[in-house]
Design a protein around this motif. Sequence first.
Motif, PDB file in Angstrom:
ATOM      1  N   GLN A  46      42.697  73.457  49.411  1.00 50.60           N
ATOM      2  CA  GLN A  46      43.297  74.175  48.198  1.00 50.60           C
ATOM      3  C   GLN A  46      42.264  74.502  47.376  1.00 50.60           C
ATOM      4  O   GLN A  46      42.202  75.473  46.572  1.00 50.60           O
ATOM      5  CB  GLN A  46      44.292  73.274  47.500  1.00 50.60           C
ATOM      6  N   LEU A  47      41.231  73.568  47.249  1.00 46.54           N
ATOM      7  CA  LEU A  47      40.185  73.910  46.235  1.00 46.54           C
ATOM      8  C   LEU A  47      39.189  75.044  46.692  1.00 46.54           C
ATOM      9  O   LEU A  47      38.807  75.964  45.930  1.00 46.54           O
ATOM     10  CB  LEU A  47      39.558  72.584  45.638  1.00 46.54           C
ATOM     11  N   GLU A  91      47.333  72.953  42.926  1.00 49.29           N
ATOM     12  CA  GLU A  91      45.938  72.511  43.318  1.00 49.29           C
ATOM     13  C   GLU A  91      44.946  73.724  43.448  1.00 49.29           C
ATOM     14  O   GLU A  91      44.022  73.864  43.577  1.00 49.29           O
ATOM     15  CB  GLU A  91      45.910  71.798  44.638  1.00 49.29           C
ATOM     16  N   PHE A 145      43.509  68.509  36.826  1.00 50.19           N
ATOM     17  CA  PHE A 145      42.686  69.352  37.561  1.00 50.19           C
ATOM     18  C   PHE A 145      41.343  69.574  36.848  1.00 50.19           C
ATOM     19  O   PHE A 145      40.832  70.670  37.327  1.00 50.19           O
ATOM     20  CB  PHE A 145      43.345  70.453  37.931  1.00 50.19           C
ATOM     21  N   ASN A 148      38.259  69.478  39.117  1.00 49.92           N
ATOM     22  CA  ASN A 148      38.389  70.539  39.935  1.00 49.92           C
ATOM     23  C   ASN A 148      38.006  71.900  39.441  1.00 49.92           C
ATOM     24  O   ASN A 148      37.205  72.767  40.124  1.00 49.92           O
ATOM     25  CB  ASN A 148      39.885  70.726  40.665  1.00 49.92           C
TER      26      ASN A 148
END
Length: 184
Positions: A46-47, A91, A145, A148
């Motif tokens: 997802q990242l 995400e 997040f 991230n």
Amino acid sequence: MESSILAVAELYQIKGDLHYDGEGVSQLAHAWQCGQLAKDEGAGPQLQLAAWLHDIGHLLSKKEGTPTSYGFDDQHEQIGGNYLARLFSEEVSRPVLMHVLAKRYLVTTYPEYRKSLSPDSVRSLVLQGGAMTQEECIEFMALPFSNNAISLRMWDESGKKSDMKMPAKADVINELLQLAEECR
């Protein structure tokens, strides 16, 4: 494969060769480089996908050329993050929505980071609000997040190497499609 994922790939097929003033790479090359950096650092799918697609808002924008060169913030993070929220999990979409905030945070908390910004990133930083206040930094880091988004932002600045050899466009888009399908 779902048509919305194919629409993302088609967007890069049609507009991926666009360049912005102050950046030495095309939109597709930048997306691919950021995705590779995320993968190399062991980010989850997802990242990695967020790294690939963080600038999709530029491709979705109706503005011509390089908006920052005529003093306009196209809010690509909002356009792109909101678009991705309809297709993927938080995400993927949240780090994209937050990557401009992450730039502002990094400029504030790591003064050396500002020196790594490309000319277009410097121009856009002013339009995006500049450095954060200490209170804004605390609020940003409290958001889900945020870490991230910071990772994504670091890849964003590092993924602008004009001399980096990219595979054929069709192979790159196929790689993007496979990752997007994995994240569905």
